[in-house]
Scaffold this active site. Structure first.
Site, PDB file in Angstrom:
ATOM      1  N   GLY A  71      -2.126   1.128   0.284  1.00  0.00           N
ATOM      2  CA  GLY A  71      -1.985  -0.311   0.065  1.00  0.00           C
ATOM      3  C   GLY A  71      -2.747  -1.128   1.095  1.00  0.00           C
ATOM      4  O   GLY A  71      -3.354  -2.153   0.770  1.00  0.00           O
ATOM      5  N   THR A  72      -2.739  -0.668   2.330  1.00  0.00           N
ATOM      6  CA  THR A  72      -3.410  -1.416   3.404  1.00  0.00           C
ATOM      7  C   THR A  72      -4.904  -1.539   3.110  1.00  0.00           C
ATOM      8  O   THR A  72      -5.489  -2.620   3.221  1.00  0.00           O
ATOM      9  CB  THR A  72      -3.186  -0.709   4.759  1.00  0.00           C
ATOM     10  OG1 THR A  72      -1.778  -0.646   4.999  1.00  0.00           O
ATOM     11  CG2 THR A  72      -3.876  -1.431   5.897  1.00  0.00           C
ATOM     12  N   ASN A 151       8.349  -7.003   0.840  1.00  0.00           N
ATOM     13  CA  ASN A 151       8.860  -5.698   1.253  1.00  0.00           C
ATOM     14  C   ASN A 151      10.109  -5.781   2.120  1.00  0.00           C
ATOM     15  O   ASN A 151      10.882  -4.843   2.198  1.00  0.00           O
ATOM     16  CB  ASN A 151       7.772  -4.925   2.008  1.00  0.00           C
ATOM     17  CG  ASN A 151       7.098  -5.754   3.064  1.00  0.00           C
ATOM     18  OD1 ASN A 151       6.561  -6.824   2.786  1.00  0.00           O
ATOM     19  ND2 ASN A 151       7.123  -5.295   4.294  1.00  0.00           N
ATOM     20  N   GLN A 179       5.081  -3.183  -3.542  1.00  0.00           N
ATOM     21  CA  GLN A 179       6.524  -2.964  -3.699  1.00  0.00           C
ATOM     22  C   GLN A 179       7.000  -3.058  -5.147  1.00  0.00           C
ATOM     23  O   GLN A 179       8.157  -2.774  -5.429  1.00  0.00           O
ATOM     24  CB  GLN A 179       7.323  -3.953  -2.831  1.00  0.00           C
ATOM     25  CG  GLN A 179       7.198  -3.703  -1.341  1.00  0.00           C
ATOM     26  CD  GLN A 179       7.895  -2.427  -0.862  1.00  0.00           C
ATOM     27  OE1 GLN A 179       8.780  -1.897  -1.514  1.00  0.00           O
ATOM     28  NE2 GLN A 179       7.475  -1.913   0.284  1.00  0.00           N
ATOM     29  N   SER A 199       0.197   1.284  -4.115  1.00  0.00           N
ATOM     30  CA  SER A 199       0.262   2.435  -3.216  1.00  0.00           C
ATOM     31  C   SER A 199       1.197   3.484  -3.792  1.00  0.00           C
ATOM     32  O   SER A 199       2.318   3.171  -4.200  1.00  0.00           O
ATOM     33  CB  SER A 199       0.766   1.948  -1.855  1.00  0.00           C
ATOM     34  OG  SER A 199       0.890   3.013  -0.973  1.00  0.00           O
ATOM     35  N   HIS A 201       2.806   6.108  -2.437  1.00  0.00           N
ATOM     36  CA  HIS A 201       3.984   6.648  -1.733  1.00  0.00           C
ATOM     37  C   HIS A 201       5.214   5.752  -1.837  1.00  0.00           C
ATOM     38  O   HIS A 201       6.282   6.085  -1.329  1.00  0.00           O
ATOM     39  CB  HIS A 201       3.659   6.972  -0.269  1.00  0.00           C
ATOM     40  CG  HIS A 201       3.544   5.800   0.656  1.00  0.00           C
ATOM     41  ND1 HIS A 201       4.527   5.495   1.574  1.00  0.00           N
ATOM     42  CD2 HIS A 201       2.574   4.871   0.831  1.00  0.00           C
ATOM     43  CE1 HIS A 201       4.137   4.445   2.287  1.00  0.00           C
ATOM     44  NE2 HIS A 201       2.964   4.046   1.842  1.00  0.00           N
ATOM     45  N   CYS A 325       6.925  -1.164   9.434  1.00  0.00           N
ATOM     46  CA  CYS A 325       5.730  -1.223  10.264  1.00  0.00           C
ATOM     47  C   CYS A 325       5.988  -2.008  11.541  1.00  0.00           C
ATOM     48  O   CYS A 325       5.305  -1.852  12.522  1.00  0.00           O
ATOM     49  CB  CYS A 325       4.597  -1.886   9.494  1.00  0.00           C
ATOM     50  SG  CYS A 325       4.707  -1.580   7.757  1.00  0.00           S
TER      51      CYS A 325
HETATM   52  N1  PLP Z   1       1.908  -4.131   1.314  1.00  0.00           N
HETATM   53  C1  PLP Z   1       3.243  -4.050   1.236  1.00  0.00           C
HETATM   54  C2  PLP Z   1       3.996  -5.154   0.574  1.00  0.00           C
HETATM   55  C3  PLP Z   1       3.929  -2.949   1.771  1.00  0.00           C
HETATM   56  O1  PLP Z   1       5.258  -2.892   1.695  1.00  0.00           O
HETATM   57  C4  PLP Z   1       3.173  -1.933   2.402  1.00  0.00           C
HETATM   58  C5  PLP Z   1       3.842  -0.784   3.048  1.00  0.00           C
HETATM   59  O2  PLP Z   1       4.954  -0.890   3.572  1.00  0.00           O
HETATM   60  C6  PLP Z   1       1.772  -2.046   2.428  1.00  0.00           C
HETATM   61  C7  PLP Z   1       1.171  -3.162   1.883  1.00  0.00           C
HETATM   62  C8  PLP Z   1       0.925  -0.984   3.048  1.00  0.00           C
HETATM   63  O3  PLP Z   1       0.812   0.109   2.179  1.00  0.00           O
HETATM   64  P1  PLP Z   1       0.321   1.536   2.702  1.00  0.00           P
HETATM   65  O4  PLP Z   1       1.428   2.097   3.515  1.00  0.00           O
HETATM   66  O5  PLP Z   1       0.067   2.345   1.458  1.00  0.00           O
HETATM   67  O6  PLP Z   1      -0.916   1.307   3.492  1.00  0.00           O
END
Ligand code: PLP
Length: 388
Positions: A71-72, A151, A179, A199, A201, A325
Site C-alpha cells: 500500500g505504501t 485505519n 483498509q 494491499s 496483507h 506504524c
Molecule cells: N494505507 C493505509 C490506510 C494503511 O492502513 C496501511 C497499512 O497499515 C498502508 C497504507 C500501508 O500499507 P502497506 O503496509 O501495504 O505498505
C-alpha cells in the site's frame, strides 16, 4: 494461554489456501516472468491470471492495475506519479488531515519540492466534508487524495461524492483503499476514482504485495526506473509468489465478503456496547455507523493506551493504540487529534480490529478482562487524581 488476535487492521494472517497456491512458485515455477523460455512464460501467465482476479474485485480492467510492493508504494506512486507528470498544469494537491503516513509523508516530501498541499480538516466523527473539497479546488489543483476508510478510527469517507466533485473540476482523484478492499465492496466506477491503492496483507494475502489501480488515460510518471516490467510503469522483477497469493486472497474474499462484513458488524456492535456499558468514561471514536465492519476504537479517560495494550498482552490479547506504524512513537495519533480529541483522550485510545478468526468467545473475554485492567490502572493513575 490461547492468544486472541484483534489487530487485523495492522496485518492479517495469510490464509492457508493462499499459502498453498504460493508455495510452488518458490521452488518449481520460479522462472523470471521476463524470460522467454516456458518457465518464465508460465510465471508471466500466473501473474496475468492474478491481475484479472484483482481487477475484477474492484470493477477495473486488468491493464489498469500495476502490482507494487504494498500500500505504501501504491500511495507514493499515485501521488508523486501524478504530481511530477502534471507539474506544468499546476502544483496544488488536496488531501485530508487523517490520511495514513504513506500519504501524509509523501505530501510533505512534495511540499519541500515546491508543491502546495491543502490538508482538509475533518468533523468529530472523522468525516471529510465534500463541500470543503469543492471549496479547496483552485486553478492549480492537479490531484485530490482522500482515503476510503481510516485505519485507526474506521470512518468510511464519502468517496463517491468527492469523486463527482473531482470529475466535474477535471482534477485527478486518488483514494487509499488499503483498509476497505477485501472487507467491503469497492468499485472504482461507483467511487469515481482515477487511482486506488490496495494491499494484500490486509485481507489474508501475503505481506509485501499490493497494487495501484490507474484509470486509463491518467497521466502519471513511473517512480521505479529500470526494466520494462508492468508495461514500463514499475521496474523490478515481479514478486510472483506474492502476486499469485494476492490473486487467491482476492478470490476467497469475493466469495465471503458480504457474509463476513455482516458477521463482523454484529461482533463489533457487541464489543462497542459492552465496552461502553462496562467501563465508565469511555467513548467510541469515529463514525458510529459509517465505519469499517471490523473496527472498534475507544478512548478511555484517565488511562494510557500503552498501559492497556501491555496489560492486555499479559492476558494474551493483541490490540493497538494509534496505528501500528506509529505506536512505537510517543506522539498521540494525528488522526484522533485532527478529530478534536484532547492529547489525553488521544493517548488513552485503544483499537480492536476484528477478522476472519474472531469469535464471540474472544469478544466476551475482552469484555471480561479489560474492565479489570482499566480499574487497576485507574487506581494507580495520577491523571485520575489530578481530576479529583
Ligand atoms: N494505507 C493505509 C490506510 C494503511 O492502513 C496501511 C497499512 O497499515 C498502508 C497504507 C500501508 O500499507 P502497506 O503496509 O501495504 O505498505
Amino acid at each position: 494461554m490461547k492468544r486472541i488476535y484483534l489487530d487485523y487492521a495492522a496485518t492479517t494472517p495469510t490464509s492457508p489456501e493462499v499459502v498453498k497456491v504460493m508455495l510452488p512458485y518458490f521452488t518449481e515455477a520460479f522462472g523470471n516472468p521476463s524470460s522467454l523460455y516456458s518457465y518464465g512464460q508460465e510465471a508471466k501467465g500466473s501473474i496475468e491470471e492474478a491481475r484479472v482476479k484483482v481487477a475484477e474485485l474492484i470493477g477495473a480492467r486488468s491493464e489498469e492495475l500495476v502490482f507494487t510492493s504494498g500500500g505504501t508504494e501504491a500511495d507514493n506512486f499515485a501521488i508523486k506519479g501524478v504530481a511530477f507528470a502534471n507539474e506544468s498544469r499546476g502544483n496544488h494537491i488536496i488531501t485530508s488531515s487523517v490520511e495514513h503516513h504513506a500519504v501524509i509523508e509523501t505530501c510533505k516530501f512534495l511540499e519541500r519540492r515546491g508543491f502546495k498541499v491543502t490538508y482538509l480538516s475533518v468533523d468529530g466523527n472523522g468525516l471529510v466534508d465534500p463541500d470543503d473539497v469543492r471549496k479547496a479546488i483552485a486553478d492549480k489543483t492537479i490531484l485530490i487524495s482522500v482515503m476510503h476508510a481510516n485505519n485507526e478510527m474506521g470512518t468510511i469517507e464519502p468517496i463517491a461524492e468527492i469523486g463527482k466533485i473531482a470529475r466535474e473540476a477535471g482534477v485527478y482523484f486518488h483514494t487509499d483503499a488499503v483498509q476497505t478492499v477485501g472487507h467491503i465492496p469497492v468499485n472504482v466506477n461507483e467511487l469515481r476514482v482515477d487511482l486506488l491503492s490496495m494491499s494484500a496483507h490486509k485481507f489474508y494475502g501475503p505481506n509485501g504485495v499490493g497494487a495501484l489501480y490507474i484509470r486509463k488515460g491518467t497521466k502519471l510518471i513511473s517512480c521505479m526506473h529500470g526494466g520494462e516490467q508492468e508495461r514500463r510503469r514499475r521496474a523490478s522483477t515481479e514478486n510472483v509468489p506474492g502476486i499469485v497469493g494476492f490473486g487467491k486472497a482476492t478470490e476467497l474474499t469475493q466469495q465471503e465478503i458480504s457474509e463476513e462484513a455482516e458477521r463482523l458488524t454484529c461482533l463489533r456492535g457487541r464489543l462497542v456496547k459492552g465496552l461502553l456499558e462496562r467501563i465508565d468514561h469511555t467513548r467510541l471514536n469515529g463514525h458510529p455507523i459509517m465505519r469499517l465492519p471490523n473496527n472498534v476504537n475507544v478512548s478511555v479517560d484517565y488511562v494510557e493506551g500503552e498501559s492497556m495494550i501491555l496489560n492486555l498482552d499479559l492476558e494474551g490479547i493483541c490490540a493497538s493504540t494509534g496505528s501500528a506504524c506509529s505506536s512505537s512513537s510517543l506522539e498521540p495519533s494525528h488522526v484522533l487529534l485532527a478529530m478534536g480529541l484532547s492529547h489525553e483522550l488521544a493517548h488513552g485510545s485503544l483499537r480492536f480490529s476484528l477478522g476472519k478468526w474472531t469469535t464471540e468467545e474472544e469478544i466476551e473475554r475482552v469484555l471480561d478482562v479489560l474492565p479489570r485492567i482499566v480499574a487497576k490502572l485507574r487506581a494507580m493513575s495520577p491523571l485520575l487524581k489530578s481530576h479529583g
